[in-house]
Design a protein around this motif. Structure first.
Motif, PDB file in Angstrom:
ATOM      1  N   ASP A  95       1.319  37.395 -47.621  1.00  0.00           N
ATOM      2  CA  ASP A  95       0.090  36.765 -46.937  1.00  0.00           C
ATOM      3  C   ASP A  95      -0.955  36.775 -47.520  1.00  0.00           C
ATOM      4  OD1 ASP A  95       0.318  36.471 -43.900  1.00  0.00           O
ATOM      5  OD2 ASP A  95      -0.790  38.890 -43.948  1.00  0.00           O
ATOM      6  N   TYR A  96      -0.772  37.565 -48.860  1.00  0.00           N
ATOM      7  CA  TYR A  96      -1.290  37.721 -50.186  1.00  0.00           C
ATOM      8  C   TYR A  96      -0.503  36.008 -51.141  1.00  0.00           C
ATOM      9  CZ  TYR A  96      -4.275  38.596 -53.968  1.00  0.00           C
ATOM     10  OH  TYR A  96      -5.351  37.671 -54.983  1.00  0.00           O
ATOM     11  N   ILE A  97       1.039  36.042 -51.210  1.00  0.00           N
ATOM     12  CA  ILE A  97       1.734  34.887 -51.744  1.00  0.00           C
ATOM     13  C   ILE A  97       1.297  33.404 -50.995  1.00  0.00           C
ATOM     14  CG2 ILE A  97       3.912  33.826 -52.088  1.00  0.00           C
ATOM     15  CD1 ILE A  97       4.852  36.307 -52.245  1.00  0.00           C
ATOM     16  N   ARG A  98       1.209  33.566 -49.475  1.00  0.00           N
ATOM     17  CA  ARG A  98       0.574  31.641 -49.050  1.00  0.00           C
ATOM     18  C   ARG A  98      -0.644  32.076 -49.884  1.00  0.00           C
ATOM     19  NH1 ARG A  98       1.657  34.605 -44.132  1.00  0.00           N
ATOM     20  NH2 ARG A  98       3.564  34.648 -43.839  1.00  0.00           N
TER      21      ARG A  98
ATOM     22  N   LEU B 219       9.500  32.418 -53.755  1.00  0.00           N
ATOM     23  CA  LEU B 219       8.938  33.554 -52.755  1.00  0.00           C
ATOM     24  C   LEU B 219       8.796  33.532 -51.142  1.00  0.00           C
ATOM     25  CD1 LEU B 219       6.058  34.349 -55.808  1.00  0.00           C
ATOM     26  CD2 LEU B 219       8.568  34.344 -56.156  1.00  0.00           C
ATOM     27  N   THR B 220      10.066  33.661 -50.622  1.00  0.00           N
ATOM     28  CA  THR B 220       9.643  33.585 -49.205  1.00  0.00           C
ATOM     29  C   THR B 220      10.554  34.750 -48.450  1.00  0.00           C
ATOM     30  OG1 THR B 220      12.058  32.118 -49.572  1.00  0.00           O
ATOM     31  CG2 THR B 220       9.533  31.185 -49.259  1.00  0.00           C
TER      32      THR B 220
ATOM     33  N   LEU C   8      -8.562  39.751 -48.366  1.00  0.00           N
ATOM     34  CA  LEU C   8      -7.929  39.317 -49.270  1.00  0.00           C
ATOM     35  C   LEU C   8      -9.027  38.448 -50.071  1.00  0.00           C
ATOM     36  CD1 LEU C   8      -4.047  39.127 -48.267  1.00  0.00           C
ATOM     37  CD2 LEU C   8      -5.255  40.866 -50.002  1.00  0.00           C
ATOM     38  N   GLY C   9      -8.756  38.286 -51.182  1.00  0.00           N
ATOM     39  CA  GLY C   9      -9.530  36.998 -51.600  1.00  0.00           C
ATOM     40  C   GLY C   9      -9.043  37.251 -52.755  1.00  0.00           C
ATOM     41  N   LEU C  10      -8.586  35.766 -54.327  1.00  0.00           N
ATOM     42  CA  LEU C  10      -8.580  35.054 -55.083  1.00  0.00           C
ATOM     43  C   LEU C  10      -9.389  35.615 -55.730  1.00  0.00           C
ATOM     44  CD1 LEU C  10      -7.249  31.923 -54.627  1.00  0.00           C
ATOM     45  CD2 LEU C  10      -5.427  34.002 -54.740  1.00  0.00           C
TER      46      LEU C  10
ATOM     47  N   VAL D 179       9.891  40.217 -40.746  1.00  0.00           N
ATOM     48  CA  VAL D 179       8.838  39.911 -41.792  1.00  0.00           C
ATOM     49  C   VAL D 179       7.768  38.980 -41.342  1.00  0.00           C
ATOM     50  CG1 VAL D 179       7.850  38.823 -44.110  1.00  0.00           C
ATOM     51  CG2 VAL D 179      10.297  40.592 -43.899  1.00  0.00           C
ATOM     52  N   GLY D 180       6.722  39.804 -40.574  1.00  0.00           N
ATOM     53  CA  GLY D 180       5.791  38.661 -40.577  1.00  0.00           C
ATOM     54  C   GLY D 180       4.481  38.884 -40.559  1.00  0.00           C
ATOM     55  N   LYS D 181       3.609  38.740 -40.184  1.00  0.00           N
ATOM     56  CA  LYS D 181       1.860  38.766 -40.796  1.00  0.00           C
ATOM     57  C   LYS D 181       1.078  40.550 -40.669  1.00  0.00           C
ATOM     58  CE  LYS D 181      -2.262  35.800 -40.261  1.00  0.00           C
ATOM     59  NZ  LYS D 181      -1.716  35.042 -41.336  1.00  0.00           N
ATOM     60  N   ALA D 182       0.796  40.518 -41.283  1.00  0.00           N
ATOM     61  CA  ALA D 182       0.052  41.489 -41.926  1.00  0.00           C
ATOM     62  C   ALA D 182      -1.227  41.652 -40.602  1.00  0.00           C
ATOM     63  CB  ALA D 182      -0.631  42.082 -43.089  1.00  0.00           C
ATOM     64  N   PRO D 183      -1.625  42.779 -40.457  1.00  0.00           N
ATOM     65  CA  PRO D 183      -2.648  43.355 -39.509  1.00  0.00           C
ATOM     66  C   PRO D 183      -4.057  42.045 -39.825  1.00  0.00           C
ATOM     67  CG  PRO D 183      -2.076  45.358 -39.455  1.00  0.00           C
ATOM     68  CD  PRO D 183      -1.620  44.237 -40.787  1.00  0.00           C
TER      69      PRO D 183
END
Length: 944
Positions: free
Chosen positions: A373-376, A448-449, A498-500, A487-491
């Motif tokens: 999710d963070y890579i996305r 990074l997949t 998350l934030g940059l 591999v899926g999506k976290a809660p």
């Protein structure tokens, strides 16, 4: 061209001189202009010798050490499939005699006797050799060093002996989880890629075979792989560049140019269709680690723009909203790092490594999902000019104010770097961030997949009996191919956090140097209140940096094992609360540490002084009122328990040394003592401890560097207001060292390791400078012969050393051996035999010999300060000792200068050979530990 136009009337001698002049002129006009830091006063010259050897010369007239490193673009990846470990074995053999210097220990003895050190390492594509020595002895050291690459002997009996040393090195690390983990990775790599091979070597892979003696293979490997044109040499000295070149050219031009090229590893690291995959590896220690490896093409050519570095900077960020910050808040992870893995020139990788909590190990899929999710998020919103500019700005500042490193480390790093970057970039390559290249960042991120990842879990959880085991380290592992959907999506509750990164508020803006000369030593400032403060202005390195230390000594810590456990857990809580806030400061060159010790807690902040006070104030506020979260408390307590248990799974010599120190040092409770307390300590108890920690305290502060007296007094006032308003200032004395009884005391430690560990500690009589000086010089004299005897000749083990073992100014000699083949009796007999022989050596020692060895000790003791932090640390140690004249080093140096041969012989005959005050600690897998001996030693008085 100029020669062609020379007048025909010139003599042959004149013509030869003209040719030499033209060649020299041609070299000068073709000189490479290396980009160096504005803060770097050294001079550099890059050249290529006639045999193709690349050379970097570094001249620093003020240098007290000379150093050199030879890097060979050959490594374990060049090992023949049937001779794994051969490159590593060759590295060992080059030290053991050459045509000009045939004695196997001559090089080592020369370096040691002239204040230096030496070593080497073998990696996948490089073998790096390096040494340092007193500056005036650089030329003879280079003479010996060069011979190793042009005329090694490969003496037959030494080949046989050194095989045992390689095997001992392998055996000593059989229980090390890093080696075991690496062996599991190798087991699943593509067998057509050389990285899958065993790199260390042992008696099986290097054995003599019918019609295939190892010496012939060794010589053939050297002849077929070592060539001047795949080598690079870095030499550092106080001599001029011309003088250094005169030293280097005749010696290193003799290395043969066999016109070889570095091997290209074109096979993919992973077998086709292997990824995505999950591998579980069973650890020996209580570790919980997750690693995600993403294959990438080689990025060597992009060293000036670092696309993987840009991505890793965002992935590995630890500030508010970062991947680690969210994982840590959820109780899933403890630490995280991201960076580029091995780059072979054909392929590389980007690796994300995490230390997990027990909960994180159970929910590792959630950790992986959140990572993607963070890579996305980075892929969608993280490619921005402002992120690049911030990284570039920080890199530029770091390069501009670069501080000097130890010459031996500098030459080793530069010799390796010379192989992969343009000559003009050799000095600046690690800091280069030239241009914003969004397309290159996307190319990295696109790889990074979930379909192209190896996920590895390292933990002590048992794997099924049917699980395969690695060949050389017997490591259980298990591999599973991941399917689509694994591999899926976290809660959403975690994803939403998350934030940059926000703009970094700690990037320094003011680089002005304060006025005034550098002070010779700290002075105590007359500032009312606590803490007592020592101040020294220091601008000698021309960097706007400072270091501030604040020690909070507490009787609560010093008086019991439980107090030390509570202090450790309090420090963990403070660090947890600081991490997200302070991480941007670390990126901006403002480092900090909060650590516990025998007397309490120390806070340290160092780096650019511009915003140092902001970070220090935040740290002090956290110490004054730490928020102790119940979940984080349990995580930290479990981690402490794991760490204490893991101490019993370290190398035998490490465990023996730990037992020795915890027995001799007042207040240094053993791992077992602290483990017992950690298993019962509670959250309520820690919270109460935190509230009362500063009730009674002995505080002291040091401020050193680019600071004014007024700014330092202001720091002291802040500390007083934040920390000490309600404190009673008390005295917390320094620990002592217990005085060993007459004769030898034995202590056994049971370990789960096949090697035997042996530590013999011979204690001096007092802490007087004269006694310390005698032991320091004797340790210098005895170290190389002891190593040569027990390691090189008798091959008792890979880990063999004799050295000064001074603890808290109590002098001693320490002899260490870790052996895969010898038992306690054999090792001790060898040590006693050496002592008998060495007594005769000392009897023949001359005043000239002694003076040489004394100068070697002095060169180490009085080594040139290269960084502000080295001086700060020395001042801080003096404050800890209560030596407020700040001249202990000079007093010890004077005592060393006054040591006589009679002093050395008397010390040896009175303390070493008879073992008059000795503690012998040894390990075994099935021995009885006698607590009575430990208790008896802990009741004796201290050395003064």
């Amino acid at each position: 061209m100029l020669i062609r136009h020379a007048r025909p009337t010139r003599s042959l001698a004149q013509l030869s001189l003209l040719i030499l002049f033209v060649l020299t002129l041609g070299s000068a006009t073709a000189a490479v202009d290396l980009v160096k830091s504005p803060n770097d006063d050294a001079r550099y010259r890059y050249l290529t010798l006639e045999n193709g050897l690349k050379v970097l010369l570094i001249s620093n007239p003020s240098a007290d050490k000379g150093a050199a490193s030879m890097n060979v673009s050959i490594g374990s990846g060049d090992d023949p499939a049937n001779r794994e470990g051969l490159a590593h074995f060759l590295e060992h053999m080059l030290f053991l005699g050459t045509e000009k210097y045939p004695e196997p220990g001559e090089y080592q003895q020369f370096i040691a006797s002239h204040g230096g050190g030496h070593n080497a390492f073998t990696s996948f594509q490089d073998t790096n050799y390096f040494f340092d020595v007193q500056a005036k002895h650089l030329e003879p050291a280079l003479d010996r060093f060069a011979q190793q690459f042009s005329a090694p002997l490969f003496t037959a009996d030494l080949v046989e002996r050194e095989m045992n040393a390689v095997h001992s090195e392998y055996s000593s690390k059989l229980k090390e989880d890093s080696r075991r983990y690496f062996s599991a990775e190798k087991a699943i790599y593509n067998p057509e890629h050389a990285y899958s091979q065993f790199a260390v070597g042992n008696l099986e892979t290097l054995a003599n075979r019918p019609d295939d003696p190892i010496r012939e293979d060794l010589v053939a490997f050297w002849e077929n792989h070592y060539s001047a044109n795949v080598m690079s040499l870095a030499v550092y000295g106080k001599q001029t560049l011309n003088e250094l070149e005169k030293m280097v050219r005749p010696r290193f031009s003799k290395i043969e140019n066999r016109e070889l090229s570095a091997k290209e590893h074109t096979a993919p690291l992973f077998k086709p269709d292997f990824l995505p995959a999950l591998m579980r590896v069973q650890s020996v220690k209580d570790l919980r680690q997750l690693e995600m490896v993403f294959p990438l093409p080689s990025l060597r050519e992009d060293y000036a723009v670092k696309p993987a570095g840009y991505v890793a900077n965002l992935l590995g960020h630890e500030g508010q909203g970062s991947l680690l910050n969210v994982l840590k808040s959820a109780g899933l992870a403890e630490s995280l790092s991201a960076g580029q893995g091995l780059d072979t020139g054909q392929s590389s990788s980007l690796n994300v490594s995490m230390s997990l909590t027990p909960k994180g190990l159970e929910q590792w899929r959630q950790v992986v999902d959140l990572t993607f999710d963070y890579i996305r998020m980075i892929r969608e919103d993280g490619i921005k000019q402002r992120y690049f500019e911030e990284i570039q700005q920080v890199s530029d500042i770091a390069f501009r104010f670069q501080e000097a490193s130890e010459p031996i480390h500098k030459v080793s790093r530069l010799a390796m770097q010379m192989q992969h970057v343009a000559p003009e970039d050799i000095l600046q390559a690690p800091w280069m961030m030239e241009t914003y290249t969004p397309e290159k960042y996307r190319q990295v991120l696109d790889r990074l997949t979930p379909d192209s990842v190896l996920i590895t879990l390292l933990s002590p959880e048992s794997l099924p009996e049917s699980a395969p085991r690695t060949q050389w380290y017997d490591t259980p592992y298990q591999v599973k191919v991941l399917e689509s959907g694994d591999v899926g999506k976290a809660p959403e509750s975690l994803v939403a956090q998350l934030g940059l990164p926000d703009p970094n508020p700690f990037i320094p803006e003011n680089f002005a140097m304060v006025e005034g000369e550098t002070m010779p030593h700290p002075v105590a400032l007359d500032a009312p209140g606590a803490p007592k403060i020592w101040y020294a202005r220091d601008t000698q390195f021309n960097t706007p940096k400072a270091n501030v230390y604040l020690s909070l000594r507490s009787p609560e810590t010093r008086d019991s094992a439980r107090g030390q456990v509570l202090t450790s857990l309090l420090v963990d809580s403070i660090r947890d609360n600081l991490n997200a806030y302070a991480y941007p400061a670390q990126l901006a060159g403002l480092d900090y540490a909060v650590y516990n010790h025998l007397r309490g807690i120390t806070l340290r902040v160092g780096g650019y002084d511009d915003k140092l006070h902001v970070l220090l104030r935040r740290i002090m506020n956290q110490v004054a009122g730490p928020e102790i979260d119940s979940e984080r408390f349990e995580i930290n307590r479990k981690q402490l328990i794991d760490d204490l248990r893991n101490q019993s799974k370290g190398k035998p010599v490490q465990q023996a040394s730990s037992q020795l120190q915890s027995t001799l040092i007042e207040g240094a409770w053993s791992a077992e003592d602290k483990l017992e307390q950690a298993e019962t300590v509670t959250l309520d108890e820690l919270q109460a401890f935190a509230r009362t920690f500063l009730a009674e305290v002995d505080p002291v502060m040091l401020a050193h560097g680019n600071l004014t007296e007024a700014s330092v007094i202001n720091l002291q006032r802040q500390a007083n207001a934040i920390l000490f308003q309600n404190s009673e200032i008390v005295d917390v004395p320094r620990s002592g060292i217990r005085n060993l009884p007459e004769g030898q005391t034995d202590m056994a430690v049971q370990v789960d390791h096949p090697d035997t560990g042996y530590v013999l500690y011979l204690q001096g009589d007092s802490t007087r400078f004269e006694e310390r000086a005698r032991h320091a010089v004797l340790a210098q004299i005895i170290s190389a012969p002891f190593y040569e005897s027990l390691r090189t000749r008798q091959q008792l083990g890979y880990i063999v050393s004799a050295s000064s073992y001074e603890i808290l100014e109590v002098p001693a000699l320490g002899f260490m051996v870790q052996s895969p083949s010898a038992d306690l009796a054999t090792i001790d007999e060898a040590v006693s035999g050496f002592f008998n022989t060495f007594g005769k050596t000392l009897a023949e020692f001359s005043d000239t010999d002694l003076e040489r060895e004394k100068q070697a000790v002095l060169s180490q003791l009085l080594a040139q300060d290269r960084r502000l932090g080295e001086i700060s640390e020395r001042y801080w140690r003096e404050i800890d000792r209560g030596e407020f004249a700040f001249n202990s080093r000079e007093k010890l140096a004077e005592a060393i200068r006054n040591v006589t041969l009679e002093d050395i012989r008397t010390t040896y005959q009175g303390a070493v050979d008879p073992r008059s005050h000795a503690l012998r600690v040894y390990t075994g897998t099935d021995i009885n530990e006698e607590q009575e001996q430990v208790d008896a030693l802990r009741s004796v008085p201290f050395v003064y």
